[in-house]
Design a protein around this motif. Structure first.
Motif, PDB file in Angstrom:
ATOM      1  N   TRP A   1       0.818  -1.216   0.000  1.00 55.40           N
ATOM      2  CA  TRP A   1       0.000   0.000   0.000  1.00 55.40           C
ATOM      3  C   TRP A   1       0.850   1.264   0.000  1.00 55.40           C
ATOM      4  CZ3 TRP A   1      -4.652   1.430  -1.238  1.00 55.40           C
ATOM      5  CH2 TRP A   1      -5.652   0.449  -1.342  1.00 55.40           C
ATOM      6  N   VAL A   2       1.989   1.217   0.661  1.00 52.16           N
ATOM      7  CA  VAL A   2       2.892   2.378   0.610  1.00 52.16           C
ATOM      8  C   VAL A   2       3.371   2.585  -0.819  1.00 52.16           C
ATOM      9  CG1 VAL A   2       5.102   3.317   1.390  1.00 52.16           C
ATOM     10  CG2 VAL A   2       3.600   2.190   3.020  1.00 52.16           C
ATOM     11  N   GLY A   3       3.674   1.487  -1.526  1.00 57.16           N
ATOM     12  CA  GLY A   3       4.080   1.585  -2.923  1.00 57.16           C
ATOM     13  C   GLY A   3       2.986   2.162  -3.803  1.00 57.16           C
ATOM     14  N   ILE A   4       1.753   1.720  -3.581  1.00 57.85           N
ATOM     15  CA  ILE A   4       0.608   2.250  -4.341  1.00 57.85           C
ATOM     16  C   ILE A   4       0.478   3.756  -4.115  1.00 57.85           C
ATOM     17  CG2 ILE A   4      -1.916   2.292  -4.447  1.00 57.85           C
ATOM     18  CD1 ILE A   4      -0.981  -0.141  -5.823  1.00 57.85           C
ATOM     19  N   LEU A   5       0.507   4.168  -2.839  1.00 58.87           N
ATOM     20  CA  LEU A   5       0.307   5.581  -2.516  1.00 58.87           C
ATOM     21  C   LEU A   5       1.481   6.436  -2.979  1.00 58.87           C
ATOM     22  CD1 LEU A   5      -1.237   5.174   1.063  1.00 58.87           C
ATOM     23  CD2 LEU A   5      -2.426   5.684  -1.088  1.00 58.87           C
ATOM     24  N   PHE A   6       2.685   5.874  -2.946  1.00 62.67           N
ATOM     25  CA  PHE A   6       3.867   6.590  -3.418  1.00 62.67           C
ATOM     26  C   PHE A   6       3.741   6.909  -4.903  1.00 62.67           C
ATOM     27  CE2 PHE A   6       8.152   6.355  -5.350  1.00 62.67           C
ATOM     28  CZ  PHE A   6       8.747   7.439  -4.709  1.00 62.67           C
ATOM     29  N   LEU A   7       3.371   5.918  -5.709  1.00 62.25           N
ATOM     30  CA  LEU A   7       3.198   6.152  -7.148  1.00 62.25           C
ATOM     31  C   LEU A   7       2.011   7.067  -7.422  1.00 62.25           C
ATOM     32  CD1 LEU A   7       4.510   5.240  -9.878  1.00 62.25           C
ATOM     33  CD2 LEU A   7       5.490   4.350  -7.780  1.00 62.25           C
ATOM     34  N   LEU A   8       0.965   6.949  -6.607  1.00 61.41           N
ATOM     35  CA  LEU A   8      -0.181   7.839  -6.762  1.00 61.41           C
ATOM     36  C   LEU A   8       0.245   9.286  -6.560  1.00 61.41           C
ATOM     37  CD1 LEU A   8      -3.231   8.328  -7.086  1.00 61.41           C
ATOM     38  CD2 LEU A   8      -3.465   7.951  -4.616  1.00 61.41           C
ATOM     39  N   GLY A   9       1.102   9.518  -5.549  1.00 61.81           N
ATOM     40  CA  GLY A   9       1.600  10.865  -5.286  1.00 61.81           C
ATOM     41  C   GLY A   9       2.437  11.396  -6.437  1.00 61.81           C
ATOM     42  N   ILE A  10       3.355  10.564  -6.936  1.00 62.45           N
ATOM     43  CA  ILE A  10       4.189  10.983  -8.065  1.00 62.45           C
ATOM     44  C   ILE A  10       3.331  11.258  -9.297  1.00 62.45           C
ATOM     45  CG2 ILE A  10       5.914  10.170  -9.727  1.00 62.45           C
ATOM     46  CD1 ILE A  10       7.376   8.835  -7.499  1.00 62.45           C
ATOM     47  N   ASP A  11       2.365  10.379  -9.535  1.00 60.39           N
ATOM     48  CA  ASP A  11       1.481  10.516 -10.688  1.00 60.39           C
ATOM     49  C   ASP A  11       0.682  11.814 -10.615  1.00 60.39           C
ATOM     50  OD1 ASP A  11       0.718   9.188 -13.100  1.00 60.39           O
ATOM     51  OD2 ASP A  11      -1.261   8.834 -12.224  1.00 60.39           O
ATOM     52  N   SER A  12       0.350  12.243  -9.393  1.00 56.50           N
ATOM     53  CA  SER A  12      -0.461  13.445  -9.209  1.00 56.50           C
ATOM     54  C   SER A  12       0.368  14.721  -9.297  1.00 56.50           C
ATOM     55  CB  SER A  12      -1.168  13.399  -7.835  1.00 56.50           C
ATOM     56  OG  SER A  12      -1.983  12.252  -7.732  1.00 56.50           O
ATOM     57  N   LEU A  13       1.673  14.606  -9.056  1.00 54.35           N
ATOM     58  CA  LEU A  13       2.517  15.801  -8.995  1.00 54.35           C
ATOM     59  C   LEU A  13       3.318  16.049 -10.267  1.00 54.35           C
ATOM     60  CD1 LEU A  13       3.916  15.461  -5.343  1.00 54.35           C
ATOM     61  CD2 LEU A  13       2.168  17.056  -6.163  1.00 54.35           C
TER      62      LEU A  13
ATOM     63  N   HIS B   1       6.809   5.306 -15.084  1.00 49.94           N
ATOM     64  CA  HIS B   1       6.565   3.868 -15.294  1.00 49.94           C
ATOM     65  C   HIS B   1       7.793   3.045 -14.910  1.00 49.94           C
ATOM     66  CE1 HIS B   1       5.304   0.551 -18.352  1.00 49.94           C
ATOM     67  NE2 HIS B   1       6.295   0.100 -17.626  1.00 49.94           N
ATOM     68  N   ASN B   2       8.983   3.533 -15.281  1.00 47.89           N
ATOM     69  CA  ASN B   2      10.212   2.755 -15.091  1.00 47.89           C
ATOM     70  C   ASN B   2      10.751   2.789 -13.663  1.00 47.89           C
ATOM     71  OD1 ASN B   2      10.302   1.879 -17.738  1.00 47.89           O
ATOM     72  ND2 ASN B   2      11.674   3.494 -18.423  1.00 47.89           N
ATOM     73  N   LEU B   3      10.413   3.819 -12.912  1.00 46.97           N
ATOM     74  CA  LEU B   3      10.945   3.942 -11.552  1.00 46.97           C
ATOM     75  C   LEU B   3      10.671   2.714 -10.689  1.00 46.97           C
ATOM     76  CD1 LEU B   3      12.339   5.591  -9.342  1.00 46.97           C
ATOM     77  CD2 LEU B   3      10.126   6.680  -8.862  1.00 46.97           C
ATOM     78  N   PRO B   4       9.423   2.240 -10.599  1.00 47.50           N
ATOM     79  CA  PRO B   4       9.182   1.049  -9.759  1.00 47.50           C
ATOM     80  C   PRO B   4       9.878  -0.203 -10.258  1.00 47.50           C
ATOM     81  CG  PRO B   4       7.204   1.637 -10.985  1.00 47.50           C
ATOM     82  CD  PRO B   4       8.166   2.778 -11.145  1.00 47.50           C
TER      83      PRO B   4
ATOM     84  N   ALA C   1       6.465  -4.003  -5.421  1.00 44.12           N
ATOM     85  CA  ALA C   1       5.331  -4.698  -6.034  1.00 44.12           C
ATOM     86  C   ALA C   1       4.125  -3.776  -6.153  1.00 44.12           C
ATOM     87  CB  ALA C   1       4.972  -5.938  -5.215  1.00 44.12           C
ATOM     88  N   GLY C   2       3.830  -3.050  -5.084  1.00 43.74           N
ATOM     89  CA  GLY C   2       2.699  -2.123  -5.115  1.00 43.74           C
ATOM     90  C   GLY C   2       2.874  -1.041  -6.162  1.00 43.74           C
ATOM     91  N   ALA C   3       4.102  -0.514  -6.268  1.00 36.61           N
ATOM     92  CA  ALA C   3       4.374   0.529  -7.256  1.00 36.61           C
ATOM     93  C   ALA C   3       4.182  -0.005  -8.674  1.00 36.61           C
ATOM     94  CB  ALA C   3       5.793   1.062  -7.068  1.00 36.61           C
ATOM     95  N   MET C   4       4.629  -1.240  -8.918  1.00 39.72           N
ATOM     96  CA  MET C   4       4.480  -1.809 -10.262  1.00 39.72           C
ATOM     97  C   MET C   4       3.020  -2.101 -10.581  1.00 39.72           C
ATOM     98  SD  MET C   4       7.769  -3.987 -11.444  1.00 39.72           S
ATOM     99  CE  MET C   4       7.505  -5.486 -10.506  1.00 39.72           C
ATOM    100  N   ILE C   5       2.280  -2.620  -9.617  1.00 37.32           N
ATOM    101  CA  ILE C   5       0.864  -2.908  -9.863  1.00 37.32           C
ATOM    102  C   ILE C   5       0.101  -1.611 -10.144  1.00 37.32           C
ATOM    103  CG2 ILE C   5      -1.266  -3.712  -8.782  1.00 37.32           C
ATOM    104  CD1 ILE C   5       0.533  -5.955  -9.792  1.00 37.32           C
TER     105      ILE C   5
ATOM    106  N   GLU D   1      -3.109   1.547 -13.642  1.00 36.16           N
ATOM    107  CA  GLU D   1      -3.401   2.935 -13.978  1.00 36.16           C
ATOM    108  C   GLU D   1      -3.015   3.281 -15.410  1.00 36.16           C
ATOM    109  OE1 GLU D   1      -3.047   7.238 -14.346  1.00 36.16           O
ATOM    110  OE2 GLU D   1      -1.420   5.789 -14.559  1.00 36.16           O
ATOM    111  N   GLU D   2      -1.960   2.636 -15.927  1.00 35.04           N
ATOM    112  CA  GLU D   2      -1.435   3.028 -17.234  1.00 35.04           C
ATOM    113  C   GLU D   2      -1.513   1.940 -18.292  1.00 35.04           C
ATOM    114  OE1 GLU D   2       2.900   4.113 -19.194  1.00 35.04           O
ATOM    115  OE2 GLU D   2       2.600   4.403 -17.046  1.00 35.04           O
ATOM    116  N   LEU D   3      -0.946   0.774 -18.002  1.00 36.67           N
ATOM    117  CA  LEU D   3      -0.780  -0.223 -19.060  1.00 36.67           C
ATOM    118  C   LEU D   3      -2.089  -0.856 -19.508  1.00 36.67           C
ATOM    119  CD1 LEU D   3       2.521  -1.985 -17.911  1.00 36.67           C
ATOM    120  CD2 LEU D   3       2.215  -0.067 -19.478  1.00 36.67           C
ATOM    121  N   ILE D   4      -2.926  -1.273 -18.554  1.00 37.63           N
ATOM    122  CA  ILE D   4      -4.181  -1.924 -18.941  1.00 37.63           C
ATOM    123  C   ILE D   4      -5.084  -0.978 -19.734  1.00 37.63           C
ATOM    124  CG2 ILE D   4      -6.331  -2.882 -18.036  1.00 37.63           C
ATOM    125  CD1 ILE D   4      -4.690  -4.348 -15.952  1.00 37.63           C
TER     126      ILE D   4
END
Length: 259
Positions: A77-89, A120-123, A216-220, A225-228
């Protein structure tokens, strides 16, 4: 250490080879071909998240008994929220989209396309770093061959990604040389992210299960959010689904066979 250096560089090598296609192809990649490659990448990342990251994270937490899943859940969940933050900023623009995401910016379209791939590549880089950090720490659940399997899987799916970023830039009027360099730059974040993750793990060894599941969370997040959406957008096609299944099974086979 030589083997680890190769493993850390393999994803960037895959991106670089893909970006080099700008010197051989005159036109942008066909939409259906892009769907195949994007679906394949989504399958690889999903399988890697499960077999290479989440399962080892829970195995390393086995002494916690019935709570062995907790570090994996928290890290995920930390990975999910971390990518969500980057994606938003970070201002960025996805392929085949005219609506930029992140904070408002006057950056050129080409720059925002590259930034989307960097996010996309960071995680992926963090995932490679986390698994090699676990190997360096002597974790019995991680072998050098297993870590290499993750690097190889990500390198395979990075090849088309390099082409997917360099060819559209060429179509935007950017020179072949600059399009190639932008493609390479988009993948350079992976070894950097890997090295930062290894450095963090070296300082705080007990966080390894959290780091694995964080990656794992960051990649999912990137997959959903992007690939599918890119794979299934536009006219209906089963190519994306079949390519996802192919990528998933390839990564699963690599992890089991080499791990």
């Amino acid at each position: 250490m030589y083997e680890m250096s190769i493993g850390l560089l393999l994803p960037l090598i895959g991106t670089t080879l893909g970006a080099g296609m700008v010197f051989f192809l005159k036109k942008d990649m066909n939409l259906q071909v892009q769907r195949v490659f994007t679906g394949f990448a989504a399958g690889v990342m999903t399988a890697a998240s499960v077999w290479s990251l989440l399962i080892p994270a829970m195995e390393q937490s086995a002494p916690m008994g019935i709570w062995a899943f907790l570090p994996a859940v928290i890290g995920f969940w930390v990975g999910i929220l971390f990518l969500l933050g980057i994606d938003s900023l970070v201002p960025h623009l996805h392929l085949h989209s005219e609506d930029p995401e992140g904070v408002k910016s006057k950056l050129p379209k080409s720059t925002m396309l590259v930034l989307a791939v960097v996010i996309h590549n960071l995680p992926e880089g963090m995932a490679v770093g986390a698994i090699y950090a676990a190997w360096l720490a002597g974790e019995s659940t991680i072998s050098l061959a297993g870590a290499l399997a993750l690097s190889v899987g990500i390198a395979i799916q990075n090849f088309p990604e390099g082409a997917i970023i360099s060819l559209p830039l060429r179509g935007e009027g950017v020179s072949r040389g600059k399009s190639f360099l932008w493609g390479v730059f988009s993948g350079a974040v992976e070894p950097l992210g890997a090295l930062l993750t290894i450095g963090l793990a070296a300082v705080v060894i007990p966080v390894l299960p959290y780091l694995l599941s964080f990656a794992a969370g960051a990649m999912i997040y990137v997959v959903v959010e992007e690939l599918i959406p890119e794979t299934s957008g536009g006219n209906h096609s089963n190519l994306g689904t079949l390519s996802f299944a192919a990528g998933f099974t390839v990564m699963m086979a690599l992890d089991v066979a080499l791990g």
